[in-house]
Write an enzyme that holds these catalytic residues in place. Sequence first.
Site, short mmCIF file in Angstrom:
data_model
loop_
_atom_site.label_atom_id
_atom_site.label_comp_id
_atom_site.label_asym_id
_atom_site.label_seq_id
_atom_site.Cartn_x
_atom_site.Cartn_y
_atom_site.Cartn_z
N ASN A 7 0.85 -1.20 0.00
CA ASN A 7 0.00 0.00 0.00
C ASN A 7 0.89 1.25 0.00
OD1 ASN A 7 -1.39 2.27 1.14
ND2 ASN A 7 -3.04 0.91 1.76
N ARG A 38 -6.92 12.97 0.96
CA ARG A 38 -5.81 13.42 1.82
C ARG A 38 -4.47 12.79 1.45
NH1 ARG A 38 -7.19 10.15 7.32
NH2 ARG A 38 -9.12 11.30 7.17
N HIS A 95 0.89 6.23 1.94
CA HIS A 95 1.59 7.20 2.78
C HIS A 95 2.82 7.81 2.12
CE1 HIS A 95 -1.51 6.57 5.49
NE2 HIS A 95 -1.26 5.29 5.62
N1 PXP Z 1 -5.83 -3.19 4.34
C1 PXP Z 1 -6.78 -2.24 4.37
C2 PXP Z 1 -8.16 -2.60 3.92
C3 PXP Z 1 -6.48 -0.91 4.79
O1 PXP Z 1 -7.44 0.03 4.81
C4 PXP Z 1 -5.16 -0.60 5.14
C5 PXP Z 1 -4.80 0.79 5.54
O2 PXP Z 1 -4.97 1.66 4.48
C6 PXP Z 1 -4.20 -1.63 5.07
C7 PXP Z 1 -4.57 -2.92 4.69
C8 PXP Z 1 -2.76 -1.39 5.35
O3 PXP Z 1 -2.59 -0.97 6.68
P1 PXP Z 1 -1.17 -0.42 7.12
O4 PXP Z 1 -0.94 0.84 6.36
O5 PXP Z 1 -1.35 -0.19 8.59
O6 PXP Z 1 -0.16 -1.48 6.80
#
Ligand code: PXP
Length: 248
Positions: free
Chosen positions: A10, A52, A13
């Site tokens: 992901n 955001r 960030h």
């Molecule tokens: N899975 C889902 C559905 C999420 O909403 C998120 C956070 O955006 C994540 C996984 C990943 O979480 P993290 O950023 O804490 O690893």
Amino acid sequence: MTHDLRLGVNIDHVATIRNARGSAYPDPVRAAKLAEVAGADGITAHLREDRRHIRDADIDALMSELTVPLNFEMAATSEMHAIALKHTPHAVCLVPERREERTTEGGLEVAKDQNRLSDYIGPLTDAGCRVSLFVAADELQLDASKRVGAAVVELHTGAYCDFHAEGRFAERDAELERLRESAAFAHSLGLEVHAGHGLTFETVTPIAAIPEVKELNIGHFFIAEAIFIGLDPAIREMRRLMDDARAV
Ligand code: PXP
């Protein structure tokens, strides 16, 4: 190479940092391409209502530049429905979204919203998207996920990770047991099982070892580790831990 346990990276960030400074960098698409090389099996990006972090132009670029599948995370709103149908990403993960939260705090209340979710999911599935629902480890929500036509459930590992971070190990272990039972139950319903939220090098192994889990989605920790060891080594180390957990 396809892995028995896939890793979705992901990149939200990276965009959070870019937007904090109002600059064009760091570019989340560049991070996504680096993640592909480091071993990500997919890229996850959450287009929030308030934009955001990820923005519409990031989704356009990810759709045209990625060689691995995009898992498009979004709230079940009509605006996002239209965006998903325009792009038809490989996967759509529906998450609850509240403006005031810092991140996705809980799972979707699927059981309370079944008629609306069935109508919402149908056209996405018909368009070729694999629809996933982000849910707590709760049989009620899993049963309802099957009924509304989801192909996948993503189990929320946030509570398990929080208990670990707070040293509340008995509660962590109880939540881990719930996650294990939920994965087996969801699998028995014919749902594909994913998991994620808050996972780190310290917490990933027991989750990766759950045999029914096919994919982990991890974001914030990678961006944090990118500061210290770099994004590529962080992804490779996570991949190694996942493979080791699966090998025993
Ligand atoms: N899975 C889902 C559905 C999420 O909403 C998120 C956070 O955006 C994540 C996984 C990943 O979480 P993290 O950023 O804490 O690893």
